[in-house]
Structure formats: C-alpha cells, structure tokens
Design a protein around this motif. Structure first.
Motif, PDB file in Angstrom:
ATOM      1  N   HIS A 124      28.223 -26.093 -39.047  1.00 39.49           N
ATOM      2  CA  HIS A 124      28.659 -24.755 -38.650  1.00 39.49           C
ATOM      3  C   HIS A 124      27.683 -24.092 -37.682  1.00 39.49           C
ATOM      4  CE1 HIS A 124      30.447 -20.747 -39.018  1.00 39.49           C
ATOM      5  NE2 HIS A 124      29.228 -20.286 -39.241  1.00 39.49           N
ATOM      6  N   PHE A 125      26.370 -24.275 -37.911  1.00 39.05           N
ATOM      7  CA  PHE A 125      25.377 -23.577 -37.089  1.00 39.05           C
ATOM      8  C   PHE A 125      25.400 -24.002 -35.623  1.00 39.05           C
ATOM      9  CE2 PHE A 125      22.953 -27.326 -38.484  1.00 39.05           C
ATOM     10  CZ  PHE A 125      22.396 -27.756 -37.292  1.00 39.05           C
ATOM     11  N   LEU A 126      26.037 -25.152 -35.337  1.00 40.72           N
ATOM     12  CA  LEU A 126      26.104 -25.608 -33.948  1.00 40.72           C
ATOM     13  C   LEU A 126      26.826 -24.596 -33.064  1.00 40.72           C
ATOM     14  CD1 LEU A 126      25.528 -27.896 -31.923  1.00 40.72           C
ATOM     15  CD2 LEU A 126      27.740 -28.896 -32.555  1.00 40.72           C
ATOM     16  N   ALA A 127      27.754 -23.835 -33.642  1.00 41.60           N
ATOM     17  CA  ALA A 127      28.492 -22.827 -32.872  1.00 41.60           C
ATOM     18  C   ALA A 127      27.530 -21.812 -32.264  1.00 41.60           C
ATOM     19  CB  ALA A 127      29.510 -22.125 -33.764  1.00 41.60           C
ATOM     20  N   TYR A 128      26.536 -21.367 -33.031  1.00 43.35           N
ATOM     21  CA  TYR A 128      25.592 -20.368 -32.542  1.00 43.35           C
ATOM     22  C   TYR A 128      24.657 -20.951 -31.479  1.00 43.35           C
ATOM     23  CZ  TYR A 128      27.283 -18.028 -36.718  1.00 43.35           C
ATOM     24  OH  TYR A 128      28.088 -17.470 -37.677  1.00 43.35           O
ATOM     25  N   VAL A 129      24.275 -22.203 -31.664  1.00 43.56           N
ATOM     26  CA  VAL A 129      23.418 -22.869 -30.670  1.00 43.56           C
ATOM     27  C   VAL A 129      24.167 -22.990 -29.342  1.00 43.56           C
ATOM     28  CG1 VAL A 129      22.212 -25.003 -30.080  1.00 43.56           C
ATOM     29  CG2 VAL A 129      22.166 -24.150 -32.442  1.00 43.56           C
ATOM     30  N   LEU A 130      25.416 -23.483 -29.407  1.00 41.01           N
ATOM     31  CA  LEU A 130      26.217 -23.633 -28.190  1.00 41.01           C
ATOM     32  C   LEU A 130      26.495 -22.287 -27.540  1.00 41.01           C
ATOM     33  CD1 LEU A 130      28.832 -26.321 -29.323  1.00 41.01           C
ATOM     34  CD2 LEU A 130      26.825 -26.656 -27.878  1.00 41.01           C
ATOM     35  N   GLY A 131      26.813 -21.283 -28.356  1.00 41.52           N
ATOM     36  CA  GLY A 131      27.125 -19.962 -27.815  1.00 41.52           C
ATOM     37  C   GLY A 131      25.960 -19.370 -27.044  1.00 41.52           C
ATOM     38  N   ALA A 132      24.750 -19.485 -27.592  1.00 39.71           N
ATOM     39  CA  ALA A 132      23.565 -18.941 -26.926  1.00 39.71           C
ATOM     40  C   ALA A 132      23.315 -19.646 -25.595  1.00 39.71           C
ATOM     41  CB  ALA A 132      22.349 -19.080 -27.833  1.00 39.71           C
ATOM     42  N   TRP A 133      23.427 -20.975 -25.586  1.00 41.14           N
ATOM     43  CA  TRP A 133      23.182 -21.720 -24.355  1.00 41.14           C
ATOM     44  C   TRP A 133      24.289 -21.485 -23.326  1.00 41.14           C
ATOM     45  CZ3 TRP A 133      18.693 -23.140 -22.895  1.00 41.14           C
ATOM     46  CH2 TRP A 133      17.733 -23.537 -23.835  1.00 41.14           C
ATOM     47  N   TYR A 145      24.171 -26.724 -14.815  1.00 42.30           N
ATOM     48  CA  TYR A 145      25.298 -27.624 -14.510  1.00 42.30           C
ATOM     49  C   TYR A 145      25.248 -28.867 -15.402  1.00 42.30           C
ATOM     50  CZ  TYR A 145      27.184 -25.303 -10.330  1.00 42.30           C
ATOM     51  OH  TYR A 145      27.803 -24.432  -9.461  1.00 42.30           O
ATOM     52  N   ALA A 146      24.048 -29.400 -15.590  1.00 38.73           N
ATOM     53  CA  ALA A 146      23.911 -30.580 -16.447  1.00 38.73           C
ATOM     54  C   ALA A 146      24.336 -30.257 -17.877  1.00 38.73           C
ATOM     55  CB  ALA A 146      22.471 -31.081 -16.431  1.00 38.73           C
ATOM     56  N   GLY A 147      23.913 -29.086 -18.364  1.00 39.79           N
ATOM     57  CA  GLY A 147      24.293 -28.672 -19.710  1.00 39.79           C
ATOM     58  C   GLY A 147      25.792 -28.499 -19.857  1.00 39.79           C
ATOM     59  N   ALA A 148      26.425 -27.880 -18.844  1.00 44.81           N
ATOM     60  CA  ALA A 148      27.881 -27.693 -18.882  1.00 44.81           C
ATOM     61  C   ALA A 148      28.596 -29.040 -18.878  1.00 44.81           C
ATOM     62  CB  ALA A 148      28.327 -26.850 -17.683  1.00 44.81           C
ATOM     63  N   PHE A 149      28.095 -29.968 -18.068  1.00 44.89           N
ATOM     64  CA  PHE A 149      28.689 -31.308 -18.030  1.00 44.89           C
ATOM     65  C   PHE A 149      28.586 -31.997 -19.384  1.00 44.89           C
ATOM     66  CE2 PHE A 149      28.102 -35.893 -17.562  1.00 44.89           C
ATOM     67  CZ  PHE A 149      29.298 -36.248 -16.952  1.00 44.89           C
ATOM     68  N   PHE A 150      27.402 -31.941 -19.999  1.00 43.92           N
ATOM     69  CA  PHE A 150      27.213 -32.575 -21.306  1.00 43.92           C
ATOM     70  C   PHE A 150      28.069 -31.895 -22.376  1.00 43.92           C
ATOM     71  CE2 PHE A 150      22.822 -33.804 -19.637  1.00 43.92           C
ATOM     72  CZ  PHE A 150      23.250 -35.079 -19.289  1.00 43.92           C
ATOM     73  N   LEU A 151      28.198 -30.570 -22.284  1.00 45.19           N
ATOM     74  CA  LEU A 151      28.998 -29.828 -23.253  1.00 45.19           C
ATOM     75  C   LEU A 151      30.453 -30.298 -23.241  1.00 45.19           C
ATOM     76  CD1 LEU A 151      29.536 -27.402 -25.197  1.00 45.19           C
ATOM     77  CD2 LEU A 151      29.894 -26.024 -23.132  1.00 45.19           C
ATOM     78  N   TRP A 152      31.070 -30.290 -22.057  1.00 49.89           N
ATOM     79  CA  TRP A 152      32.497 -30.597 -21.982  1.00 49.89           C
ATOM     80  C   TRP A 152      32.788 -32.093 -22.060  1.00 49.89           C
ATOM     81  CZ3 TRP A 152      31.983 -26.535 -17.747  1.00 49.89           C
ATOM     82  CH2 TRP A 152      32.127 -25.250 -18.306  1.00 49.89           C
ATOM     83  N   SER A 153      31.956 -32.904 -21.435  1.00 48.80           N
ATOM     84  CA  SER A 153      32.173 -34.352 -21.557  1.00 48.80           C
ATOM     85  C   SER A 153      31.902 -34.793 -22.991  1.00 48.80           C
ATOM     86  CB  SER A 153      31.279 -35.121 -20.581  1.00 48.80           C
ATOM     87  OG  SER A 153      29.898 -34.912 -20.870  1.00 48.80           O
ATOM     88  N   GLY A 154      30.942 -34.133 -23.658  1.00 52.60           N
ATOM     89  CA  GLY A 154      30.675 -34.428 -25.058  1.00 52.60           C
ATOM     90  C   GLY A 154      31.850 -34.048 -25.943  1.00 52.60           C
ATOM     91  N   ALA A 155      32.526 -32.950 -25.583  1.00 54.94           N
ATOM     92  CA  ALA A 155      33.716 -32.538 -26.333  1.00 54.94           C
ATOM     93  C   ALA A 155      34.816 -33.580 -26.190  1.00 54.94           C
ATOM     94  CB  ALA A 155      34.199 -31.180 -25.832  1.00 54.94           C
ATOM     95  N   VAL A 156      34.975 -34.087 -24.961  1.00 53.29           N
ATOM     96  CA  VAL A 156      35.978 -35.134 -24.721  1.00 53.29           C
ATOM     97  C   VAL A 156      35.661 -36.359 -25.583  1.00 53.29           C
ATOM     98  CG1 VAL A 156      36.914 -36.760 -23.030  1.00 53.29           C
ATOM     99  CG2 VAL A 156      36.505 -34.384 -22.381  1.00 53.29           C
ATOM    100  N   ALA A 157      34.412 -36.801 -25.548  1.00 54.25           N
ATOM    101  CA  ALA A 157      33.999 -37.991 -26.312  1.00 54.25           C
ATOM    102  C   ALA A 157      34.167 -37.770 -27.810  1.00 54.25           C
ATOM    103  CB  ALA A 157      32.549 -38.335 -25.985  1.00 54.25           C
ATOM    104  N   SER A 158      33.857 -36.554 -28.277  1.00 54.87           N
ATOM    105  CA  SER A 158      33.958 -36.254 -29.702  1.00 54.87           C
ATOM    106  C   SER A 158      35.398 -36.334 -30.188  1.00 54.87           C
ATOM    107  CB  SER A 158      33.387 -34.860 -29.996  1.00 54.87           C
ATOM    108  OG  SER A 158      32.012 -34.808 -29.688  1.00 54.87           O
TER     109      SER A 158
END
Length: 206
Positions: free
Chosen positions: A64-73, A94-107
């Motif tokens: 659950h706490f990952l939501a707060y980490v992602l939100g802050a970044w 840009y690198a963080g945004a790429f990892f965020l969304w590509s990571g969502a796809v992979a997940s």
C-alpha cells in the motif's frame, strides 16, 4: 544569375525548415502536456489515495505504501518536465516517467492482464519517449543537443520565447496550478468511473 538561383532555391528550403520546426514544437508540447497531466493526476490519485489505486496495487501484489512513494515522485517529475531549463533534472524525470509507465505495463502483463489494463500505460510511455526526443535545445544537456539546436540563442528557446526566466517559470507554474485544480475537481467523477472499470475487469465485486 547563379546567386539569384541559389537564393530562390534556399527560400523554399528555409520555409520547409521553419514548418518542420513548428510541427516539431507543437508535437513536443502536445506530448509533454499529456504526460505532465498524467503525472499530476497520478500524484493526486496516489497521495489521496483513491480506491482505484488501492485496488490496483492489491491486484498487482504491491504494498500500500508504494502509492505515497509514487505520488511524491510524480509531483517532482511533473515540475521538472514542465519547468524551463533544468536539463539534467529533466533527464532523470523523463527516465523516472519511462520506468513508471513501462513498469506498469510489465506488471500488468506479468499477472496476465489483457491489453485493456495496460494500454493507457503504454500510451503514456510512448508520449514520454516522444516528448524527450522532441524537446527543444534549452531543455537538453549540451552534449545531447542537435546540431541545428546549437544555433538557438542562449536566452531563448525554439519558439523565440524566454527560457528559464521569470516568465518561463510563471507559465510553467500556472500550467501546474490549472492541472492540479482540474485533477482535484474531477476526482469524484474519476473515482466513480474507475470503480466501474475495476468491476468490469473483475478485480472487485460490485
């Protein structure tokens, strides 16, 4: 006569370059506003957090706490990308945004979700790549600037507008304020829509 012929040939070429630069700039701002709005909305959804985020994290097996980490970044990334200047910080954002969304796809793919579950994340990944590739000279690190970008004046960007001055920061902050206002005002509607989406996907019972 030869000089006149050269001038006549160079005029269409110069016009073509101007049109190309204008299209490139429009495409840059279109993709940039898309990803910044998604980062802003995502930060609001994660920091509240809304039901959709909690359901999704549980579905994917994340704490659950990952939501707060992602939100802050996401807040930091939105500011870094929309703000003038700050080329090094922009690279990280840009690198963080790429990892965020590509990571969502992979997940989503890893747990067997269909295209409808990760298509939005894929779209934002593509927009982030396009925005990064199309960014003007004043938003690039010196060694990554295109040759034609190096002719742009140090105090102006490709649109001929002030770069990292007061005006540039005022516009950037104004855009962020509007996007955050829209995100908060539409939150009740978003929660209803995403609840229905979660039911349709079978992640929760109605």
């Amino acid at each position: 006569m030869p000089q006149q012929a050269t001038d006549e040939k160079s005029a269409p070429a110069a016009r073509k370059d101007r049109d190309s630069s204008r299209i490139r700039l429009i495409a840059f701002w279109a993709t940039t506003l898309v990803i910044v709005f998604e980062l802003v909305a995502g930060s609001v959804w994660n920091l509240v957090p809304i039901e959709w985020i909690e359901i999704q994290l549980k579905h994917l097996g994340y704490p659950h706490f990952l939501a707060y980490v992602l939100g802050a970044w996401q807040v930091g990334a939105a500011v870094a990308i929309i703000a003038p200047g700050l080329p090094l910080i922009k690279e990280w954002a840009y690198a963080g945004a790429f990892f965020l969304w590509s990571g969502a796809v992979a997940s989503h793919m890893a747990v067997g979700d269909g295209f409808g579950s990760w298509s939005a994340a894929m779209f934002f990944t593509i927009c982030a790549i396009a925005s990064w590739m199309l960014r003007p000279a004043d938003r690039r690190l010196p060694r990554t600037r295109l040759l034609r970008d190096r002719t742009v004046g140090a105090g102006q960007n490709e649109a001929g507008l002030p770069g990292a001055g007061v005006r540039g920061w005022t516009v950037a902050l104004g855009i962020l304020v509007v996007l955050y206002a829209v995100s908060f005002l539409t939150l009740p509607v978003v929660e209803d829509v995403m609840h229905e989406n979660a039911v349709e996907l079978g992640w929760i019972d109605e």
